[in-house]
Design an enzyme around this catalytic site. Structure first.
Site, PDB file in Angstrom:
ATOM      1  N   ASN A 147       0.798  -1.229   0.000  1.00  0.00           N
ATOM      2  CA  ASN A 147       0.000   0.000   0.000  1.00  0.00           C
ATOM      3  C   ASN A 147       0.830   1.278   0.000  1.00  0.00           C
ATOM      4  O   ASN A 147       0.329   2.331  -0.362  1.00  0.00           O
ATOM      5  CB  ASN A 147      -0.951   0.003   1.209  1.00  0.00           C
ATOM      6  CG  ASN A 147      -0.278  -0.403   2.492  1.00  0.00           C
ATOM      7  OD1 ASN A 147       0.256  -1.500   2.596  1.00  0.00           O
ATOM      8  ND2 ASN A 147      -0.271   0.471   3.463  1.00  0.00           N
ATOM      9  N   THR A 231     -25.905  -8.923  12.307  1.00  0.00           N
ATOM     10  CA  THR A 231     -26.803  -8.565  11.202  1.00  0.00           C
ATOM     11  C   THR A 231     -25.997  -8.090  10.002  1.00  0.00           C
ATOM     12  O   THR A 231     -25.104  -7.248  10.152  1.00  0.00           O
ATOM     13  CB  THR A 231     -27.767  -7.443  11.657  1.00  0.00           C
ATOM     14  OG1 THR A 231     -28.478  -7.938  12.796  1.00  0.00           O
ATOM     15  CG2 THR A 231     -28.729  -7.055  10.559  1.00  0.00           C
ATOM     16  N   CYS A 319       2.999   9.179  11.882  1.00  0.00           N
ATOM     17  CA  CYS A 319       3.110  10.397  12.683  1.00  0.00           C
ATOM     18  C   CYS A 319       2.539  10.105  14.057  1.00  0.00           C
ATOM     19  O   CYS A 319       1.364   9.798  14.186  1.00  0.00           O
ATOM     20  CB  CYS A 319       2.322  11.512  12.007  1.00  0.00           C
ATOM     21  SG  CYS A 319       2.592  13.095  12.774  1.00  0.00           S
TER      22      CYS A 319
END
Ligand code: PLP
Length: 376
Positions: A147, A231, A319
């Site tokens: 990523n 659900t 950070c």
């Protein structure tokens, strides 16, 4: 606003929203309920599952709807540990925190963990994954593409190594699901998040291949074939299927569009701004992500100043409490601490235009010059 942070999240596609709308409004039945409203929801979930398995090339009972890549990774890793009770895990050192933190949690419970580092081009070598394996290795995770850098990993080779040794192989497809087919024939399990390809947030899927044994993480009702209680998120599931269908059907066109923007942007950055470096091997990259270091600049400063100019990007560095720490991914790729503090991730999406890329480049160039001139 010019949004170049599509690897973090994307804009919801209008057609996807339209597909979801009935289940956010008048079709509110619980998919477990035994009446017409419930049946309408259950039917929508069934059709969504059918779409995903047909597009992915697996079967209906291999698709589990979850809240996204984080839950998919947690479920696979912890689910294997829960079943096997002890053993050794092998992960690449560049996995998303949903895998690396899960592994560290399991380490606290007595499992052994080995992290395999990437090469300087950003790719993990399959032979190094093989070397890390032991007699008692039960699980391996290597993501389909990273990523931060967008570098595609050799998961076919790694899958083969895992298969030969009977090791469960999970591959995180969060960054690749829109751009590459799901590797349903080379891993035991994989997961993705819909919001990375113009679907809703908090929705995604875990694909668990037949015969892959995982203890369930979320106990409760009999939803998701008894594997995940709670659900079901009907609208999110309908949106996931609609977004995935669009991503698959338009893949070639979108990939070509994004690659064109990426290449134009990269070319200008490397030729018109001195002291820049692309992190990772361009030949191994997804079309969507560029990770670039700028000499003499902290990525955080670039992000902040670009934000003021209306350009959204991200950094690979973490950070914490105001202090920027270098990106672990870049450090393990062999970058020095200052290089690893300076990267900026630009990630492109189907809604970006050439004009935006031109404007973003101009904003970037003046930002880097300003930082290098000590803010003058
Ligand atoms: N894996 C990778 C590679 C990611 O990039 C992300 C999110 O950015 C995730 C997992 C987690 O996805 P989510 O936050 O949708 O659960």
């Amino acid at each position: 606003m010019i949004y170049l942070d599509n690897a973090a999240s994307t804009k919801l596609d209008e057609e996807v929203l339209t597909a979801m709308m009935p289940y956010l409004t008048e079709q509110y039945g619980n998919a477990q309920s035994q009446h017409a409203a419930g049946r309408a929801s259950a039917n929508a979930v069934m059709m969504a599952r059918d779409k995903i398995y047909a597009l992915a090339g697996c079967s209906a009972h291999e698709v589990y709807f979850v809240s996204g890549g984080t839950e998919a990774g947690n479920t696979a890793l912890k689910g294997v540990c829960a079943l096997r009770k002890k053993g050794h895990l092998v992960l690449s050192s560049i996995e998303h925190a949903s895998l690396s933190e899960s592994a560290l949690d399991m380490q606290k419970l007595g499992f052994d963990v080995t992290f395999v580092q990437p090469e300087s081009d950003g790719a993990v070598l399959a032979e190094n994954v093989a070397k890390a394996m032991r007699e008692d290795t039960i699980f391996c995770a290597v993501m389909a593409a990273n990523n931060e850098t967008g570098v595609i990993q050799p998961i076919e080779e790694i899958g083969k190594i895992c298969r030969e040794r009977g090791v469960f192989f999970y591959t995180d497809c969060v960054q690749t699901a829109a751009y590459l087919p799901l590797p349903v024939n080379c891993a035991d399990a994989m997961g993705f998040s819909s919001h990375k390809f113009y679907g809703p947030k908090g929705a995604g899927a875990l694909i668990l291949k037949k015969g892959s044994k995982v203890f369930r993480l979320i106990s409760g009702g009999m939803q998701e074939m008894g594997f995940r209680g709670g659900t079901v998120n009907t609208a999110g599931i309908v949106g996931t299927a609609a977004a995935y269908e669009k991503a698959c059907l338009n893949r070639e066109k979108v990939n070509a569009h994004i690659k064109n923007l990426r290449d134009k942007f990269l070319n200008r950055v490397l030729t018109e701004i001195n002291g820049t470096r692309l992190n990772g091997d361009l030949n191994k990259m997804l079309p969507s992500i560029l990770n670039i270091s700028f000499d003499g600049c902290d990525g955080e400063n670039i992000l902040f100043l670009l934000d003021l100019k209306g350009v959204c990007v991200s950094t690979g560095a973490a950070c914490a409490a105001g202090a920027v720490s270098p990106s672990d991914t870049l450090i393990t790729m062999g970058c020095g601490a200052s290089e690893a503090k300076s990267p900026v991730r630009f990630s492109f999406g189907k809604h970006n235009t050439e004009k935006e890329i031109y404007l973003a480049f101009e904003a970037l160039k003046s930002t880097v010059e300003k930082i290098r001139n000590n803010g003058k």
